[in-house]
Design a protein around this motif. Structure first.
Motif, PDB file in Angstrom:
ATOM      1  N   ASP A 129       0.869  -1.175   0.000  1.00 20.93           N
ATOM      2  CA  ASP A 129       0.000   0.000   0.000  1.00 20.93           C
ATOM      3  C   ASP A 129       0.905   1.223   0.000  1.00 20.93           C
ATOM      4  O   ASP A 129       1.741   1.387   0.885  1.00 20.93           O
ATOM      5  N   ASN A 130       0.757   2.066  -1.007  1.00 19.80           N
ATOM      6  CA  ASN A 130       1.622   3.236  -1.148  1.00 19.80           C
ATOM      7  C   ASN A 130       1.002   4.535  -0.646  1.00 19.80           C
ATOM      8  O   ASN A 130       1.699   5.536  -0.585  1.00 19.80           O
TER       9      ASN A 130
ATOM     10  N   ARG B  41      -8.703 -22.903  -7.662  1.00 22.17           N
ATOM     11  CA  ARG B  41      -8.495 -22.306  -6.347  1.00 22.17           C
ATOM     12  C   ARG B  41      -8.419 -20.790  -6.487  1.00 22.17           C
ATOM     13  O   ARG B  41      -7.896 -20.267  -7.479  1.00 22.17           O
ATOM     14  N   SER B  42      -8.924 -20.062  -5.492  1.00 19.37           N
ATOM     15  CA  SER B  42      -8.849 -18.599  -5.524  1.00 19.37           C
ATOM     16  C   SER B  42      -8.874 -18.060  -4.093  1.00 19.37           C
ATOM     17  O   SER B  42      -9.290 -18.746  -3.165  1.00 19.37           O
ATOM     18  N   ASP B  43      -8.416 -16.813  -3.947  1.00 20.47           N
ATOM     19  CA  ASP B  43      -8.406 -16.182  -2.632  1.00 20.47           C
ATOM     20  C   ASP B  43      -8.120 -14.696  -2.825  1.00 20.47           C
ATOM     21  O   ASP B  43      -7.878 -14.234  -3.941  1.00 20.47           O
ATOM     22  N   VAL B  44      -8.129 -13.956  -1.727  1.00 19.10           N
ATOM     23  CA  VAL B  44      -7.817 -12.532  -1.727  1.00 19.10           C
ATOM     24  C   VAL B  44      -6.810 -12.267  -0.617  1.00 19.10           C
ATOM     25  O   VAL B  44      -7.022 -12.671   0.525  1.00 19.10           O
ATOM     26  N   CYS B  45      -5.723 -11.602  -0.959  1.00 21.03           N
ATOM     27  CA  CYS B  45      -4.719 -11.196   0.024  1.00 21.03           C
ATOM     28  C   CYS B  45      -4.918  -9.708   0.278  1.00 21.03           C
ATOM     29  O   CYS B  45      -4.894  -8.912  -0.663  1.00 21.03           O
ATOM     30  N   HIS B  46      -5.140  -9.329   1.542  1.00 19.98           N
ATOM     31  CA  HIS B  46      -5.455  -7.946   1.931  1.00 19.98           C
ATOM     32  C   HIS B  46      -4.273  -7.275   2.616  1.00 19.98           C
ATOM     33  O   HIS B  46      -3.617  -7.888   3.445  1.00 19.98           O
ATOM     34  N   ASN B  47      -4.056  -6.010   2.296  1.00 24.21           N
ATOM     35  CA  ASN B  47      -3.175  -5.167   3.099  1.00 24.21           C
ATOM     36  C   ASN B  47      -4.048  -4.065   3.682  1.00 24.21           C
ATOM     37  O   ASN B  47      -4.411  -3.112   3.000  1.00 24.21           O
ATOM     38  N   ALA B  48      -4.388  -4.205   4.947  1.00 20.89           N
ATOM     39  CA  ALA B  48      -5.209  -3.217   5.653  1.00 20.89           C
ATOM     40  C   ALA B  48      -4.371  -2.435   6.666  1.00 20.89           C
ATOM     41  O   ALA B  48      -4.918  -1.756   7.526  1.00 20.89           O
TER      42      ALA B  48
ATOM     43  N   THR C  70       3.157   0.239   3.833  1.00 20.41           N
ATOM     44  CA  THR C  70       3.328  -1.095   4.402  1.00 20.41           C
ATOM     45  C   THR C  70       3.181  -2.177   3.330  1.00 20.41           C
ATOM     46  O   THR C  70       2.563  -1.963   2.293  1.00 20.41           O
ATOM     47  N   THR C  71       3.748  -3.331   3.630  1.00 21.24           N
ATOM     48  CA  THR C  71       3.635  -4.495   2.756  1.00 21.24           C
ATOM     49  C   THR C  71       3.182  -5.685   3.584  1.00 21.24           C
ATOM     50  O   THR C  71       3.650  -5.883   4.696  1.00 21.24           O
TER      51      THR C  71
END
Length: 146
Positions: free
Chosen positions: A70-71, A88-95, A100-101
Protein backbone atom coordinates in the motif's frame (compact mmCIF):
# COMPACT_ATOMS: atom_id res chain seq x y z
CA UNK A 1 9.47 27.13 -11.22
CA UNK A 2 11.30 27.54 -14.52
CA UNK A 3 9.50 26.91 -17.81
CA UNK A 4 11.83 23.99 -18.56
CA UNK A 5 11.07 22.35 -15.21
CA UNK A 6 7.31 22.86 -15.67
CA UNK A 7 7.50 21.22 -19.11
CA UNK A 8 9.43 18.22 -17.71
CA UNK A 9 6.80 17.84 -14.96
CA UNK A 10 3.92 17.98 -17.46
CA UNK A 11 5.64 15.52 -19.80
CA UNK A 12 6.50 13.21 -16.90
CA UNK A 13 2.91 13.13 -15.68
CA UNK A 14 1.60 12.50 -19.18
CA UNK A 15 4.08 9.65 -19.68
CA UNK A 16 3.13 8.14 -16.31
CA UNK A 17 -0.58 8.34 -17.15
CA UNK A 18 -0.07 6.87 -20.62
CA UNK A 19 2.17 4.10 -19.30
CA UNK A 20 -0.38 3.25 -16.63
CA UNK A 21 -3.21 3.17 -19.17
CA UNK A 22 -1.22 0.86 -21.42
CA UNK A 23 -0.28 -1.37 -18.49
CA UNK A 24 -3.83 -1.56 -17.16
CA UNK A 25 -5.34 -2.29 -20.56
CA UNK A 26 -2.70 -4.91 -21.30
CA UNK A 27 -1.29 -2.97 -24.27
CA UNK A 28 2.10 -2.61 -22.57
CA UNK A 29 4.39 -5.60 -23.12
CA UNK A 30 4.41 -8.03 -20.21
CA UNK A 31 8.17 -7.58 -19.80
CA UNK A 32 7.53 -4.06 -18.51
CA UNK A 33 4.80 -5.14 -16.14
CA UNK A 34 6.77 -7.51 -13.94
CA UNK A 35 9.69 -7.05 -11.61
CA UNK A 36 13.25 -8.05 -12.50
CA UNK A 37 13.61 -10.44 -9.57
CA UNK A 38 13.66 -14.06 -10.68
CA UNK A 39 10.36 -15.78 -10.01
CA UNK A 40 8.45 -12.56 -9.26
CA UNK A 41 5.71 -10.90 -11.31
CA UNK A 42 4.17 -7.58 -10.18
CA UNK A 43 1.31 -5.25 -11.12
CA UNK A 44 0.58 -1.75 -9.82
CA UNK A 45 -2.70 0.13 -9.77
CA UNK A 46 -2.97 3.81 -10.61
CA UNK A 47 -5.61 6.20 -9.36
CA UNK A 48 -6.68 8.32 -12.33
CA UNK A 49 -7.85 11.20 -10.16
CA UNK A 50 -4.74 11.82 -8.08
CA UNK A 51 -2.16 10.35 -10.52
CA UNK A 52 -0.38 8.13 -8.00
CA UNK A 53 0.46 4.45 -7.84
CA UNK A 54 -1.87 3.39 -5.03
CA UNK A 55 -0.26 0.02 -4.48
CA UNK A 56 1.12 -3.08 -6.05
CA UNK A 57 0.78 -6.81 -5.82
CA UNK A 58 3.31 -9.47 -6.71
CA UNK A 59 3.31 -13.22 -7.12
CA UNK A 60 6.54 -14.75 -5.83
CA UNK A 61 7.00 -18.29 -7.13
CA UNK A 62 9.52 -19.30 -4.46
CA UNK A 63 7.22 -20.15 -1.56
CA UNK A 64 3.99 -19.44 -3.47
CA UNK A 65 3.59 -15.99 -1.94
CA UNK A 66 1.50 -12.94 -2.78
CA UNK A 67 2.84 -9.59 -1.58
CA UNK A 68 0.62 -6.53 -1.33
CA UNK A 69 2.09 -3.04 -0.94
CA UNK A 70 0.00 0.00 0.00
CA UNK A 71 1.62 3.24 -1.15
CA UNK A 72 -0.99 5.80 -0.04
CA UNK A 73 -2.47 6.83 3.32
CA UNK A 74 -6.06 7.12 2.08
CA UNK A 75 -8.15 4.82 4.28
CA UNK A 76 -8.44 2.23 1.50
CA UNK A 77 -6.81 -1.17 1.59
CA UNK A 78 -4.93 -2.69 -1.32
CA UNK A 79 -5.93 -6.23 -2.24
CA UNK A 80 -4.76 -8.90 -4.64
CA UNK A 81 -7.45 -11.24 -5.93
CA UNK A 82 -5.93 -14.39 -7.42
CA UNK A 83 -7.06 -17.61 -9.04
CA UNK A 84 -5.40 -20.75 -10.32
CA UNK A 85 -6.19 -22.74 -13.42
CA UNK A 86 -7.22 -25.64 -11.18
CA UNK A 87 -10.06 -23.73 -9.50
CA UNK A 88 -8.49 -22.31 -6.35
CA UNK A 89 -8.85 -18.60 -5.52
CA UNK A 90 -8.41 -16.18 -2.63
CA UNK A 91 -7.82 -12.53 -1.73
CA UNK A 92 -4.72 -11.20 0.02
CA UNK A 93 -5.45 -7.95 1.93
CA UNK A 94 -3.17 -5.17 3.10
CA UNK A 95 -5.21 -3.22 5.65
CA UNK A 96 -2.16 -1.86 7.52
CA UNK A 97 -2.08 1.49 5.68
CA UNK A 98 0.23 3.46 3.44
CA UNK A 99 3.89 2.51 3.33
CA UNK A 100 3.33 -1.10 4.40
CA UNK A 101 3.64 -4.50 2.76
CA UNK A 102 1.77 -7.68 3.64
CA UNK A 103 2.82 -11.16 2.51
CA UNK A 104 0.30 -13.99 2.20
CA UNK A 105 1.84 -17.46 2.03
CA UNK A 106 -0.01 -20.18 0.12
CA UNK A 107 0.74 -23.75 -0.90
CA UNK A 108 -0.06 -24.19 -4.60
CA UNK A 109 0.37 -26.97 -7.14
CA UNK A 110 3.70 -26.36 -8.88
CA UNK A 111 2.48 -27.83 -12.20
CA UNK A 112 -0.28 -25.21 -12.53
CA UNK A 113 -0.79 -21.53 -13.32
CA UNK A 114 -1.99 -18.43 -11.45
CA UNK A 115 -3.27 -15.00 -12.43
CA UNK A 116 -4.15 -11.97 -10.31
CA UNK A 117 -5.45 -8.40 -10.24
CA UNK A 118 -4.65 -5.53 -7.87
CA UNK A 119 -7.46 -3.34 -6.49
CA UNK A 120 -8.35 -0.95 -3.70
CA UNK A 121 -11.22 -1.66 -1.36
CA UNK A 122 -13.01 0.30 1.34
CA UNK A 123 -13.11 -2.21 4.19
CA UNK A 124 -12.92 -5.99 4.14
CA UNK A 125 -16.03 -6.49 2.01
CA UNK A 126 -16.42 -3.21 0.11
CA UNK A 127 -16.56 -2.94 -3.66
CA UNK A 128 -13.29 -3.28 -5.57
CA UNK A 129 -12.10 -0.02 -7.19
CA UNK A 130 -9.03 1.13 -9.16
CA UNK A 131 -8.44 -2.43 -10.38
CA UNK A 132 -5.77 -3.47 -12.82
CA UNK A 133 -6.51 -5.91 -15.58
CA UNK A 134 -5.80 -9.56 -14.78
CA UNK A 135 -2.21 -10.61 -15.34
CA UNK A 136 -1.51 -13.22 -17.97
CA UNK A 137 -1.48 -16.78 -16.67
CA UNK A 138 1.81 -17.30 -14.80
CA UNK A 139 3.63 -20.53 -14.07
CA UNK A 140 3.41 -21.22 -10.35
CA UNK A 141 6.85 -22.85 -10.43
CA UNK A 142 8.66 -19.99 -12.24
CA UNK A 143 6.46 -16.88 -11.94
CA UNK A 144 6.78 -16.29 -15.68
CA UNK A 145 3.93 -16.02 -18.19
CA UNK A 146 2.94 -19.51 -19.29
Amino acid sequence: MSGDRVMRTVIGRAATTLGAALLITGALPAALAHADAAGEYCRSNLDDYVDVWRGNGCFVSYGDKITVRDNVEDGLRVIVTWQTDYGRSDVCHNAKGGGTTVTCNYDMREDSRIRFEVCNRNGASGANINCTSWTPWLSISTGKPA
